[in-house]
Design a protein around this motif. Structure first.
Motif, PDB file in Angstrom:
ATOM      1  N   GLY A  11       1.923 -11.287  -8.788  1.00 14.70           N
ATOM      2  CA  GLY A  11       0.431 -11.803  -8.829  1.00 14.70           C
ATOM      3  C   GLY A  11       0.146 -13.219  -8.668  1.00 14.70           C
ATOM      4  N   THR A  32       7.095  -6.493   1.569  1.00 11.99           N
ATOM      5  CA  THR A  32       8.030  -5.256   1.305  1.00 11.99           C
ATOM      6  C   THR A  32       7.044  -4.271   0.178  1.00 11.99           C
ATOM      7  OG1 THR A  32       9.131  -6.795  -0.412  1.00 11.99           O
ATOM      8  CG2 THR A  32      10.452  -6.228   1.571  1.00 11.99           C
ATOM      9  N   GLY A  33       6.424  -5.059  -0.451  1.00 11.28           N
ATOM     10  CA  GLY A  33       5.614  -4.144  -1.460  1.00 11.28           C
ATOM     11  C   GLY A  33       4.607  -3.302  -0.393  1.00 11.28           C
ATOM     12  N   MET A  54       8.668   1.627  -8.553  1.00 13.65           N
ATOM     13  CA  MET A  54       7.542   0.915  -8.478  1.00 13.65           C
ATOM     14  C   MET A  54       6.689   1.102  -9.591  1.00 13.65           C
ATOM     15  SD  MET A  54       6.890   0.606  -4.333  1.00 13.65           S
ATOM     16  CE  MET A  54       5.654  -0.424  -4.390  1.00 13.65           C
ATOM     17  N   ASN A  58       9.802  -1.305 -11.928  1.00 20.72           N
ATOM     18  CA  ASN A  58      11.216  -1.679 -11.625  1.00 20.72           C
ATOM     19  C   ASN A  58      11.368  -2.275 -10.194  1.00 20.72           C
ATOM     20  OD1 ASN A  58      12.378  -0.917 -14.169  1.00 20.72           O
ATOM     21  ND2 ASN A  58      12.264   1.273 -13.635  1.00 20.72           N
ATOM     22  N   LEU A  59      12.553  -2.695  -9.893  1.00 15.68           N
ATOM     23  CA  LEU A  59      12.780  -3.107  -8.370  1.00 15.68           C
ATOM     24  C   LEU A  59      13.219  -1.864  -7.862  1.00 15.68           C
ATOM     25  CD1 LEU A  59      14.429  -6.673  -8.583  1.00 15.68           C
ATOM     26  CD2 LEU A  59      12.109  -6.162  -7.873  1.00 15.68           C
ATOM     27  N   VAL A  60      13.111  -1.825  -6.659  1.00 17.18           N
ATOM     28  CA  VAL A  60      13.621  -0.636  -5.693  1.00 17.18           C
ATOM     29  C   VAL A  60      15.007  -1.085  -5.274  1.00 17.18           C
ATOM     30  CG1 VAL A  60      13.430   0.370  -3.603  1.00 17.18           C
ATOM     31  CG2 VAL A  60      11.237  -0.070  -4.718  1.00 17.18           C
ATOM     32  N   THR A  65      16.329  -1.434   0.101  1.00 18.58           N
ATOM     33  CA  THR A  65      15.033  -2.533   0.359  1.00 18.58           C
ATOM     34  C   THR A  65      15.665  -3.376   1.607  1.00 18.58           C
ATOM     35  OG1 THR A  65      14.428  -2.681  -1.875  1.00 18.58           O
ATOM     36  CG2 THR A  65      13.630  -4.367  -0.465  1.00 18.58           C
ATOM     37  N   ARG A  89      14.509 -10.613  -3.321  1.00 16.33           N
ATOM     38  CA  ARG A  89      14.139 -10.476  -4.765  1.00 16.33           C
ATOM     39  C   ARG A  89      15.263 -10.475  -5.606  1.00 16.33           C
ATOM     40  NH1 ARG A  89       8.217  -7.976  -4.395  1.00 16.33           N
ATOM     41  NH2 ARG A  89       7.526  -8.317  -6.563  1.00 16.33           N
ATOM     42  N   GLN A  93      19.957  -9.623  -1.847  1.00 23.89           N
ATOM     43  CA  GLN A  93      19.115  -9.334  -0.732  1.00 23.89           C
ATOM     44  C   GLN A  93      18.995 -10.724  -0.078  1.00 23.89           C
ATOM     45  OE1 GLN A  93      15.187  -8.227  -2.007  1.00 23.89           O
ATOM     46  NE2 GLN A  93      15.902  -6.387  -3.153  1.00 23.89           N
ATOM     47  N   ARG A 134      -3.248   0.667  -7.706  1.00 29.20           N
ATOM     48  CA  ARG A 134      -1.864   0.390  -7.934  1.00 29.20           C
ATOM     49  C   ARG A 134      -1.468   0.671  -9.643  1.00 29.20           C
ATOM     50  NH1 ARG A 134       0.678  -4.838  -5.607  1.00 29.20           N
ATOM     51  NH2 ARG A 134       2.178  -4.434  -7.203  1.00 29.20           N
TER      52      ARG A 134
HETATM   53  P1  ADP Z   1       3.922  -7.933  -6.935  1.00 31.04           P
HETATM   54  O1  ADP Z   1       4.472  -9.089  -6.282  1.00 31.04           O
HETATM   55  O2  ADP Z   1       2.490  -8.293  -7.252  1.00 31.04           O
HETATM   56  O3  ADP Z   1       4.515  -7.348  -8.136  1.00 31.04           O
HETATM   57  P2  ADP Z   1       4.529  -6.499  -4.576  1.00 31.04           P
HETATM   58  O4  ADP Z   1       3.646  -5.786  -3.910  1.00 31.04           O
HETATM   59  O5  ADP Z   1       5.381  -7.400  -3.993  1.00 31.04           O
HETATM   60  O6  ADP Z   1       3.866  -7.034  -5.838  1.00 31.04           O
HETATM   61  O7  ADP Z   1       5.668  -5.478  -5.120  1.00 31.04           O
HETATM   62  C1  ADP Z   1       5.321  -4.105  -5.901  1.00 31.04           C
HETATM   63  C2  ADP Z   1       6.596  -3.399  -6.236  1.00 31.04           C
HETATM   64  O8  ADP Z   1       7.344  -3.081  -5.162  1.00 31.04           O
HETATM   65  C3  ADP Z   1       7.825  -4.267  -7.038  1.00 31.04           C
HETATM   66  O9  ADP Z   1       7.441  -4.232  -8.417  1.00 31.04           O
HETATM   67  C4  ADP Z   1       9.041  -3.450  -6.680  1.00 31.04           C
HETATM   68  O10 ADP Z   1       9.335  -2.307  -7.354  1.00 31.04           O
HETATM   69  C5  ADP Z   1       8.769  -3.245  -5.028  1.00 31.04           C
HETATM   70  N1  ADP Z   1       9.348  -4.237  -4.415  1.00 31.04           N
HETATM   71  C6  ADP Z   1       8.753  -4.809  -3.542  1.00 31.04           C
HETATM   72  N2  ADP Z   1       9.606  -5.707  -2.830  1.00 31.04           N
HETATM   73  C7  ADP Z   1      10.790  -5.287  -3.161  1.00 31.04           C
HETATM   74  C8  ADP Z   1      12.255  -6.087  -3.149  1.00 31.04           C
HETATM   75  N3  ADP Z   1      12.559  -7.071  -2.172  1.00 31.04           N
HETATM   76  N4  ADP Z   1      13.231  -5.582  -3.897  1.00 31.04           N
HETATM   77  C9  ADP Z   1      12.895  -4.466  -4.624  1.00 31.04           C
HETATM   78  N5  ADP Z   1      11.707  -3.922  -4.940  1.00 31.04           N
HETATM   79  C10 ADP Z   1      10.705  -4.392  -4.172  1.00 31.04           C
END
Ligand code: ADP
Length: 190
Positions: A11, A32-33, A54, A58-60, A65, A89, A93, A134
């Motif tokens: 955000g 990446t999002g 997502m 959680n992170l992917v 990724t 992230r 990575q 979202r």
């Molecule tokens: P924000 O930064 O506002 O949370 P993003 O669109 O950048 O929104 O990311 C949304 C979601 O996408 C993250 O919470 C995660 O689940 C996934 N994501 C995005 N980029 C990565 C990354 N580099 N590694 C792992 N998960 C990721």
């Protein structure tokens, strides 16, 4: 080639500012999002997998990724440079990105972090959730979980890029134009 990482917690305004910088400097913006969300929209196997992480905040997983990011980068062999938004992230990575870009002789020039207090960020995200569709924007506990992921896995990258003398921080509170001006000042200094 000016490759930069735009960095900061959820955000903070990375996507918004990346859109300005990409036009100004004719760079390629990879979020990446956004790539994950496009895959979710098109119901691809990658999208179905990413969504399960997502939606919970959680992170992917790294392997998924990193492969996806490399594929995206390879789509733009003639670019002036990349703005990476939402990647890296995790330390794995960041290391994978360094290996990959160094092999192409186009290393990361700088990581620019946007800095905004967390209470302002939660309000911004809940507000964005009113229109973003979202699931991860619509519930305060999921948002807090994303901050926790950021604090425990991502914030450490400040040290990673500081050790390479590539870390810059910009105040992310203010009008969009003010923040863009601050970024331009940093961007033109390296
Ligand atoms: P924000 O930064 O506002 O949370 P993003 O669109 O950048 O929104 O990311 C949304 C979601 O996408 C993250 O919470 C995660 O689940 C996934 N994501 C995005 N980029 C990565 C990354 N580099 N590694 C792992 N998960 C990721």
């Amino acid at each position: 080639m000016k490759n930069i990482v735009l960095f900061g917690p959820p955000g903070v305004g990375k996507g918004t500012q990346a859109a300005f910088l990409k036009d100004l400097y004719k760079l390629t913006h990879i979020s990446t999002g956004d790539v994950f969300r496009n895959n979710i929209k098109n119901n691809t196997p990658l999208g179905i997998l990413a969504k399960s992480y997502m939606d919970k905040g959680n992170l992917v997983p790294d392997e998924v990724t990193i492969n996806m990011l490399e594929e995206e980068v390879n789509k733009f062999p003639n670019t002036n440079g990349f703005i990476f938004d939402g990647f890296p992230r995790t330390t794995s990575q960041a290391k994978a990105l360094d290996l990959f870009l160094n092999a192409k002789n186009t290393p990361i020039k700088a990581m620019i972090a946007l800095d905004v207090p967390e209470d302002i960020l939660v309000k911004r995200i809940l507000n964005r959730g009113l229109t973003s569709n979202r699931p991860d924007d619509q519930d305060e506990s999921r948002i807090r979980h994303r901050f926790n992921e950021y604090q425990t896995k991502t914030a450490i990258l400040i040290d990673y890029y500081t050790a390479q003398n590539k870390f810059y921080s910009v105040n992310g509170v203010g009008s969009l134009e003010e923040i863009t001006k601050r970024l331009i000042k940093v961007f033109e200094a390296f």
